[in-house]
Design a protein around this motif. Structure first.
Motif, PDB file in Angstrom:
ATOM      1  N   LEU A 163       0.819  -1.216   0.000  1.00  0.00           N
ATOM      2  CA  LEU A 163       0.000   0.000   0.000  1.00  0.00           C
ATOM      3  C   LEU A 163       0.854   1.268   0.000  1.00  0.00           C
ATOM      4  O   LEU A 163       0.397   2.335  -0.429  1.00  0.00           O
ATOM      5  N   LEU A 164       2.089   1.151   0.459  1.00  0.00           N
ATOM      6  CA  LEU A 164       2.991   2.308   0.495  1.00  0.00           C
ATOM      7  C   LEU A 164       3.723   2.537  -0.819  1.00  0.00           C
ATOM      8  O   LEU A 164       4.215   3.645  -1.063  1.00  0.00           O
ATOM      9  N   ILE A 165       3.822   1.518  -1.663  1.00  0.00           N
ATOM     10  CA  ILE A 165       4.606   1.672  -2.891  1.00  0.00           C
ATOM     11  C   ILE A 165       3.755   1.547  -4.161  1.00  0.00           C
ATOM     12  O   ILE A 165       4.286   1.582  -5.268  1.00  0.00           O
ATOM     13  N   CYS A 166       2.438   1.410  -4.008  1.00  0.00           N
ATOM     14  CA  CYS A 166       1.579   1.328  -5.183  1.00  0.00           C
ATOM     15  C   CYS A 166       1.226   2.730  -5.682  1.00  0.00           C
ATOM     16  O   CYS A 166       1.659   3.741  -5.115  1.00  0.00           O
ATOM     17  N   ARG A 167       0.432   2.785  -6.742  1.00  0.00           N
ATOM     18  CA  ARG A 167      -0.017   4.062  -7.296  1.00  0.00           C
ATOM     19  C   ARG A 167      -1.529   4.151  -7.053  1.00  0.00           C
ATOM     20  O   ARG A 167      -2.319   3.500  -7.740  1.00  0.00           O
ATOM     21  N   PRO A 168      -1.975   4.955  -6.065  1.00  0.00           N
ATOM     22  CA  PRO A 168      -3.386   4.947  -5.642  1.00  0.00           C
ATOM     23  C   PRO A 168      -4.404   5.184  -6.744  1.00  0.00           C
ATOM     24  O   PRO A 168      -5.481   4.591  -6.735  1.00  0.00           O
ATOM     25  N   ARG A 169      -4.086   6.037  -7.696  1.00  0.00           N
ATOM     26  CA  ARG A 169      -5.071   6.386  -8.713  1.00  0.00           C
ATOM     27  C   ARG A 169      -5.153   5.360  -9.845  1.00  0.00           C
ATOM     28  O   ARG A 169      -5.989   5.491 -10.739  1.00  0.00           O
ATOM     29  N   ALA A 170      -4.297   4.337  -9.783  1.00  0.00           N
ATOM     30  CA  ALA A 170      -4.250   3.364 -10.879  1.00  0.00           C
ATOM     31  C   ALA A 170      -5.315   2.274 -10.759  1.00  0.00           C
ATOM     32  O   ALA A 170      -5.596   1.568 -11.726  1.00  0.00           O
ATOM     33  N   PHE A 171      -5.925   2.130  -9.588  1.00  0.00           N
ATOM     34  CA  PHE A 171      -6.883   1.042  -9.371  1.00  0.00           C
ATOM     35  C   PHE A 171      -8.267   1.423  -9.870  1.00  0.00           C
ATOM     36  O   PHE A 171      -8.711   2.560  -9.698  1.00  0.00           O
ATOM     37  N   ASP A 172      -8.966   0.446 -10.457  1.00  0.00           N
ATOM     38  CA  ASP A 172     -10.352   0.712 -10.831  1.00  0.00           C
ATOM     39  C   ASP A 172     -11.273   0.352  -9.662  1.00  0.00           C
ATOM     40  O   ASP A 172     -10.829  -0.179  -8.639  1.00  0.00           O
ATOM     41  N   ARG A 173     -12.545   0.636  -9.837  1.00  0.00           N
ATOM     42  CA  ARG A 173     -13.505   0.447  -8.741  1.00  0.00           C
ATOM     43  C   ARG A 173     -13.544  -0.999  -8.266  1.00  0.00           C
ATOM     44  O   ARG A 173     -13.504  -1.268  -7.057  1.00  0.00           O
ATOM     45  N   ASP A 174     -13.634  -1.938  -9.199  1.00  0.00           N
ATOM     46  CA  ASP A 174     -13.763  -3.343  -8.820  1.00  0.00           C
ATOM     47  C   ASP A 174     -12.510  -3.857  -8.113  1.00  0.00           C
ATOM     48  O   ASP A 174     -12.605  -4.687  -7.197  1.00  0.00           O
ATOM     49  N   GLN A 175     -11.350  -3.389  -8.551  1.00  0.00           N
ATOM     50  CA  GLN A 175     -10.111  -3.793  -7.880  1.00  0.00           C
ATOM     51  C   GLN A 175     -10.123  -3.362  -6.420  1.00  0.00           C
ATOM     52  O   GLN A 175      -9.780  -4.134  -5.517  1.00  0.00           O
ATOM     53  N   LEU A 176     -10.524  -2.123  -6.178  1.00  0.00           N
ATOM     54  CA  LEU A 176     -10.541  -1.612  -4.809  1.00  0.00           C
ATOM     55  C   LEU A 176     -11.580  -2.335  -3.957  1.00  0.00           C
ATOM     56  O   LEU A 176     -11.351  -2.606  -2.774  1.00  0.00           O
TER      57      LEU A 176
ATOM     58  N   ALA B 278      -7.337   4.847   3.906  1.00  0.00           N
ATOM     59  CA  ALA B 278      -6.716   6.157   4.109  1.00  0.00           C
ATOM     60  C   ALA B 278      -5.722   6.535   3.022  1.00  0.00           C
ATOM     61  O   ALA B 278      -5.669   7.697   2.585  1.00  0.00           O
ATOM     62  N   TYR B 279      -4.915   5.586   2.588  1.00  0.00           N
ATOM     63  CA  TYR B 279      -3.820   5.895   1.667  1.00  0.00           C
ATOM     64  C   TYR B 279      -4.144   5.656   0.200  1.00  0.00           C
ATOM     65  O   TYR B 279      -3.499   6.231  -0.679  1.00  0.00           O
ATOM     66  N   ILE B 280      -5.128   4.805  -0.065  1.00  0.00           N
ATOM     67  CA  ILE B 280      -5.419   4.451  -1.448  1.00  0.00           C
ATOM     68  C   ILE B 280      -6.796   4.937  -1.882  1.00  0.00           C
ATOM     69  O   ILE B 280      -6.926   5.734  -2.808  1.00  0.00           O
ATOM     70  N   VAL B 281      -7.837   4.473  -1.195  1.00  0.00           N
ATOM     71  CA  VAL B 281      -9.199   4.774  -1.651  1.00  0.00           C
ATOM     72  C   VAL B 281      -9.490   6.270  -1.617  1.00  0.00           C
ATOM     73  O   VAL B 281     -10.077   6.819  -2.560  1.00  0.00           O
ATOM     74  N   LYS B 282      -9.067   6.942  -0.566  1.00  0.00           N
ATOM     75  CA  LYS B 282      -9.337   8.379  -0.461  1.00  0.00           C
ATOM     76  C   LYS B 282      -8.705   9.183  -1.596  1.00  0.00           C
ATOM     77  O   LYS B 282      -9.184  10.263  -1.932  1.00  0.00           O
ATOM     78  N   LYS B 283      -7.635   8.651  -2.192  1.00  0.00           N
ATOM     79  CA  LYS B 283      -6.930   9.354  -3.263  1.00  0.00           C
ATOM     80  C   LYS B 283      -7.361   8.885  -4.651  1.00  0.00           C
ATOM     81  O   LYS B 283      -6.833   9.359  -5.652  1.00  0.00           O
ATOM     82  N   ASN B 284      -8.317   7.973  -4.694  1.00  0.00           N
ATOM     83  CA  ASN B 284      -8.730   7.366  -5.951  1.00  0.00           C
ATOM     84  C   ASN B 284      -9.969   8.043  -6.519  1.00  0.00           C
ATOM     85  O   ASN B 284     -10.847   8.469  -5.760  1.00  0.00           O
ATOM     86  N   PRO B 285     -10.082   8.168  -7.847  1.00  0.00           N
ATOM     87  CA  PRO B 285     -11.253   8.814  -8.454  1.00  0.00           C
ATOM     88  C   PRO B 285     -12.582   8.134  -8.123  1.00  0.00           C
ATOM     89  O   PRO B 285     -13.648   8.753  -8.248  1.00  0.00           O
ATOM     90  N   HIS B 286     -12.547   6.866  -7.705  1.00  0.00           N
ATOM     91  CA  HIS B 286     -13.782   6.123  -7.423  1.00  0.00           C
ATOM     92  C   HIS B 286     -14.189   6.201  -5.944  1.00  0.00           C
ATOM     93  O   HIS B 286     -15.105   5.492  -5.517  1.00  0.00           O
ATOM     94  N   ALA B 287     -13.536   7.062  -5.180  1.00  0.00           N
ATOM     95  CA  ALA B 287     -13.762   7.104  -3.730  1.00  0.00           C
ATOM     96  C   ALA B 287     -15.223   7.351  -3.368  1.00  0.00           C
ATOM     97  O   ALA B 287     -15.782   6.669  -2.501  1.00  0.00           O
TER      98      ALA B 287
END
Length: 213
Positions: A60-73, A91-100
């Motif tokens: 979760l610290l080294i991934c790219r938060p905005r790269a995941f699609d809705r179903d992946q998250l 906190a670190y991924i979903v909040k920064k993602n366009p599908h939040a």
């Protein structure tokens, strides 16, 4: 994985186990590894696919938060059964993602209380940062009727939302305080010296006091 295994501290693992987590890696040291690795989505995926909690946290610290699609998250959240992985994912991924926002509304009503707690966590973030469009009275209704008997992690998330409403929205503060006093949720939660109690009336009162000082 060998490096992470070498950092595992049995004493820390014992402490974390009491809180539902199953790792013994110092998180400061984990962050240092992430800083060294920087962003590596492919490696992050490999780490996430393990059954190791420390590896998932590092992912979760080294991934790219905005790269995941809705179903992946959505899949990742349902796989994240330990509290720390669950919290960091939100906190670190979903909040920064366009599908939040789409995920917030879907998870909020999910029958799985752990998934629902993620919806409440995202709602609390909106209460604090983007409250326009939220029905705060309805949120308070749901908290009033459901928080007392909610499972632990969902209860904690609802309680945080209650406190956030009371802190950030003066027009709803009196009701938030009243709900907290009547429900008595987390009133006796052990709180270290110098820390603010998670009991909503105490939490609200203390933060508002600091803001007004």
């Amino acid at each position: 994985m060998a490096e992470l295994a070498g950092l595992d501290d049995p004493k820390m693992r014992a402490v974390n186990t009491k809180h539902g987590d199953d790792h013994g890696v110092n998180l400061t040291k984990l962050r240092a590894i992430a800083k060294r690795l920087k962003t590596q989505p492919a490696l992050a995926q490999q780490l996430w696919d393990t059954d190791d909690t420390a590896a998932k946290l590092l992912a979760l610290l080294i991934c790219r938060p905005r790269a995941f699609d809705r179903d992946q998250l959505d899949t990742m959240l349902r796989e994240a059964r330990t509290p720390k992985v669950h919290d960091w994912l939100v906190a670190y991924i979903v909040k920064k993602n366009p599908h939040a926002e789409e995920l917030r509304t879907a998870w909020f009503a999910d029958p799985d209380p752990v998934v629902a707690s993620a919806g409440w966590a995202l709602t609390t973030d909106r209460v604090a940062k983007k409250p326009d469009g939220l029905d705060l009275d309805n949120l308070l209704d749901l908290i009033e009727s459901g928080m007392k008997t909610a499972p632990d992690r969902l209860q904690w998330a609802m309680n945080h939302c209650l406190a956030q409403i009371g802190i950030d929205h003066p027009d709803h503060r009196a009701r938030a305080l009243d709900i907290g006093e009547r429900l008595q949720v987390l009133k006796d939660y052990p709180t270290p010296p110098g820390c603010t109690s998670p009991f909503a009336p105490t939490w609200i009162t203390e933060i508002v006091r600091r803001q007004n000082t």
